[in-house]
Design an enzyme around this catalytic site. Structure first.
Site, PDB file in Angstrom:
ATOM      1  N   GLY A  84      -4.410  -6.286   2.624  1.00 16.15           N
ATOM      2  CA  GLY A  84      -4.103  -4.866   2.501  1.00 16.15           C
ATOM      3  C   GLY A  84      -4.789  -4.233   1.312  1.00 16.15           C
ATOM      4  N   TYR A 147      -0.723   4.623   2.721  1.00 12.92           N
ATOM      5  CA  TYR A 147      -0.199   3.266   2.592  1.00 12.92           C
ATOM      6  C   TYR A 147       1.148   3.128   3.304  1.00 12.92           C
ATOM      7  CZ  TYR A 147       1.197  -1.093   0.264  1.00 12.92           C
ATOM      8  OH  TYR A 147       1.596  -2.382  -0.001  1.00 12.92           O
ATOM      9  N   ILE A 180       6.730  -6.617  -6.948  1.00 10.81           N
ATOM     10  CA  ILE A 180       6.486  -8.042  -7.174  1.00 10.81           C
ATOM     11  C   ILE A 180       5.690  -8.216  -8.465  1.00 10.81           C
ATOM     12  CG2 ILE A 180       5.630 -10.174  -6.148  1.00 10.81           C
ATOM     13  CD1 ILE A 180       7.777  -8.704  -4.460  1.00 10.81           C
TER      14      ILE A 180
END
Length: 241
Positions: A84, A147, A180
């Site tokens: 991505g 996105y 993350i």
């Protein structure tokens, strides 16, 4: 009843050279599976078969799967579509190219991989398709219309595949990580990191391996009756969104 499994299994992870993708590849390597990864430059974690591929190009995807099948010794039965990109900008300033490029990589790229993988899975009469989305896909975020659209689209893709191939012992699921702890996150300004942390009920960023372990479970025989699901790994940020 869990389904029988053959070990090691053949796994392919797109975008498996860094961050979440590398952690996912490592989780399968640690489980003694045969792992191939794709990346644009052909780099990858030690122990994995690294293949250069561009998910925006159907011929490149086909060639990558062909090489993976040859080197793994058979069809790929677990595919993790993780590749991505982002091109963040406000809606009024976003160009057609910035929108199209993100959709072409994140959503159409996953479609190309699923389409190619389905051939081998149908022959095997089993398979796991796992799409790495994002909390942003259903939660939304300013400056990420492209996105978020691409990541939300993965849900429709997985659920349509489930309707189509579910009777063939092929599952399709979505894992939606939140924030993350990766190089990309650590490169953000401290004030922005603190702003993100304040929104997460867990009060911390996740480690890449926390996402990887969820992916590995979804690929396991024990998860054979889970399909069309969206599994958040976001510390409560999305609250089911």
């Amino acid at each position: 009843m869990t389904e029988p499994t053959t070990s090691p299994r053949n796994v392919l992870v797109t975008g498996g050279n860094r961050g979440i993708g590398a952690a996912i590849a490592q989780a399968f390597l640690d489980a003694d599976d045969n792992v191939a990864i794709t990346s644009r430059d052909g780099s990858g974690p030690e122990g994995a078969i690294a293949i250069a591929a561009d998910v925006t190009d159907s011929a490149s995807v086909d060639a990558a799967f062909g090489e993976a099948e040859e080197k793994l010794g058979g069809p790929v039965e677990i595919v993790v579509a993780n590749a991505g990109i982002t091109k963040d900008t406000l809606l009024m300033r976003m160009t057609d190219e910035e929108f199209d490029q993100v959709l072409d990589t994140n959503l159409a790229g996953a479609f190309r991989c699923a389409r190619r993988a389905s051939k081998g899975m149908l022959k095997l009469k089993r398979g796991r398709l796992i799409f790495i989305s994002s909390v942003v896909g259903l939660y939304g975020a300013p400056g990420q219309a492209n996105y978020a659209s691409s990541k939300a689209g993965l849900v429709g893709l997985a659920r349509s595949i489930t309707r189509e191939l579910g009777k063939r012992n092929i599952t399709a699921n979505v894992v939606a990580p939140g924030f993350i702890d990766t190089d990309m996150t650590r490169s953000l300004p401290e004030a922005q990191q603190q702003q993100y942390l304040a929104a997460v009920p867990a009060g911390r960023f996740a480690q890449p391996d926390e996402v990887a372990e969820v992916v590995r479970f979804i690929a396991s025989p024990e998860a054979g009756y889970i399909s069309g699901a969206v599994i958040p790994v976001d510390g409560g940020l999305g609250m089911g969104h």
